[in-house]
Motif scaffolding. Structure first.
Motif, PDB file in Angstrom:
ATOM      1  N   ARG A  59      -4.380   3.110   8.933  1.00 52.36           N
ATOM      2  CA  ARG A  59      -5.658   1.471   9.105  1.00 52.36           C
ATOM      3  C   ARG A  59      -6.629   1.555   8.644  1.00 52.36           C
ATOM      4  O   ARG A  59      -7.717   2.777  10.255  1.00 52.36           O
ATOM      5  N   ASN A  60      -7.541   1.319   8.130  1.00 53.23           N
ATOM      6  CA  ASN A  60      -8.476   0.612   8.802  1.00 53.23           C
ATOM      7  C   ASN A  60      -9.281   0.436  10.029  1.00 53.23           C
ATOM      8  O   ASN A  60     -10.296   1.035  10.616  1.00 53.23           O
ATOM      9  N   VAL A  61      -8.320  -0.201  11.058  1.00 52.15           N
ATOM     10  CA  VAL A  61      -8.707  -0.822  12.177  1.00 52.15           C
ATOM     11  C   VAL A  61      -8.511   0.707  13.426  1.00 52.15           C
ATOM     12  O   VAL A  61      -9.093   1.087  14.499  1.00 52.15           O
ATOM     13  N   ASP A  62      -7.904   1.624  12.336  1.00 51.54           N
ATOM     14  CA  ASP A  62      -7.450   2.843  13.333  1.00 51.54           C
ATOM     15  C   ASP A  62      -8.399   4.162  12.865  1.00 51.54           C
ATOM     16  O   ASP A  62      -8.151   5.167  13.511  1.00 51.54           O
ATOM     17  N   LYS A  70       1.016  -1.347  -0.120  1.00 58.19           N
ATOM     18  CA  LYS A  70       0.158   0.026  -0.116  1.00 58.19           C
ATOM     19  C   LYS A  70       0.874   1.135  -0.086  1.00 58.19           C
ATOM     20  O   LYS A  70       0.683   2.548  -0.468  1.00 58.19           O
ATOM     21  N   THR A  71       1.593   1.239   1.227  1.00 61.64           N
ATOM     22  CA  THR A  71       2.746   2.351   1.253  1.00 61.64           C
ATOM     23  C   THR A  71       3.542   2.623  -1.024  1.00 61.64           C
ATOM     24  O   THR A  71       3.605   3.662  -1.114  1.00 61.64           O
ATOM     25  N   ALA A  72       3.752   1.785  -1.183  1.00 62.74           N
ATOM     26  CA  ALA A  72       4.684   1.499  -2.701  1.00 62.74           C
ATOM     27  C   ALA A  72       3.758   2.056  -3.308  1.00 62.74           C
ATOM     28  O   ALA A  72       4.343   2.849  -4.353  1.00 62.74           O
ATOM     29  N   ARG A 132      -6.509 -11.965  17.274  1.00 63.89           N
ATOM     30  CA  ARG A 132      -6.272 -11.100  18.460  1.00 63.89           C
ATOM     31  C   ARG A 132      -4.890  -9.909  17.870  1.00 63.89           C
ATOM     32  O   ARG A 132      -4.751  -9.178  18.671  1.00 63.89           O
ATOM     33  N   SER A 133      -4.696 -10.165  16.452  1.00 69.30           N
ATOM     34  CA  SER A 133      -3.408  -9.313  16.005  1.00 69.30           C
ATOM     35  C   SER A 133      -3.685  -9.252  14.662  1.00 69.30           C
ATOM     36  O   SER A 133      -3.894 -10.758  14.114  1.00 69.30           O
ATOM     37  N   LEU A 134      -3.776  -8.370  14.184  1.00 70.68           N
ATOM     38  CA  LEU A 134      -3.152  -8.830  12.932  1.00 70.68           C
ATOM     39  C   LEU A 134      -1.214  -8.626  12.381  1.00 70.68           C
ATOM     40  O   LEU A 134      -1.197  -8.550  10.641  1.00 70.68           O
TER      41      LEU A 134
END
Length: 197
Positions: A54-57, A45-47, A84-86
């Motif tokens: 991020r969606n979670v933010d 995505k950055t490239a 529990r983690s991405l």
């Protein structure tokens, strides 16, 4: 040799998990060879110039997405539990260990199940060890591999190959230069395949 259906994914993506529920059957139906290609989603995505949050933010967006994901899971008749983690890097790199043993399909089924059907912490060493054990692999060997320079180099190369083809997110499916982005585009992919019959 059958025509290839490339499937770009990162285990952190619930929409890639959903797409995978349908892609093997779709590939079989149309005589295609499904080629799963793991990538580093954040780096890709950055490239591509996507430097937004991020969606979670984004609290309102993640609340909506969780509802949307359950709708899709219900439609497909599968479980979907937010993990529990991405942190998916090690699980992603495990794809190369599986590839070296000609067990990509088995690995995908097991990894998607633990991450999104069970909601396990995909970054946890105990979870990864259990995954390896279930596939008949030496746990210590698998855990050591996902932290090697070789795994990192292959992961980077896979991500770079995707970026060079114009991949900017996941799930992305490609046949030649034709691209479909998102689980909700599988219908368009099917239409494309039907039109060629």
């Amino acid at each position: 040799m059958p025509e290839t259906l490339d499937f770009y994914f990162d285990f952190m993506s619930p929409y890639a998990y959903l797409a995978y529920q349908k892609l093997p059957g779709l590939a079989d139906e149309f005589g295609l060879r499904l080629m799963p290609k793991v990538i580093d989603l954040a780096g890709t995505k950055t490239a591509a110039g996507n430097t937004g949050p991020r969606n979670v933010d984004i609290p309102p967006k993640i609340r909506y997405l969780k509802v949307d994901l359950q709708r899709w899971a219900q439609r497909y008749g599968v479980d979907l539990i937010f993990p529990r983690s991405l942190e998916s890097q090690r699980l992603n790199k495990g794809m190369f260990f599986a590839s070296d043993r000609d067990m990509v399909s088995d690995y995908l089924d097991a990894a998607w199940s633990l991450a999104w059907a069970s909601g396990a912490d995909m970054s946890d060493a105990a979870v990864l060890a259990n995954l390896a054990r279930g596939l008949g692999w030496p746990e210590a060997e698998f855990l050591a591999f996902v932290d090697t320079a070789d795994a990192a180099a292959r992961y980077e190369a896979s991500s770079l190959e995707a970026q060079n083809r114009g991949v900017f997110g996941v799930p992305i499916m490609m046949i030649g230069d034709e691209m479909w982005w998102g689980n909700d585009r599988l219908g368009f992919l099917r239409d494309f395949l039907l039109e060629r019959i």
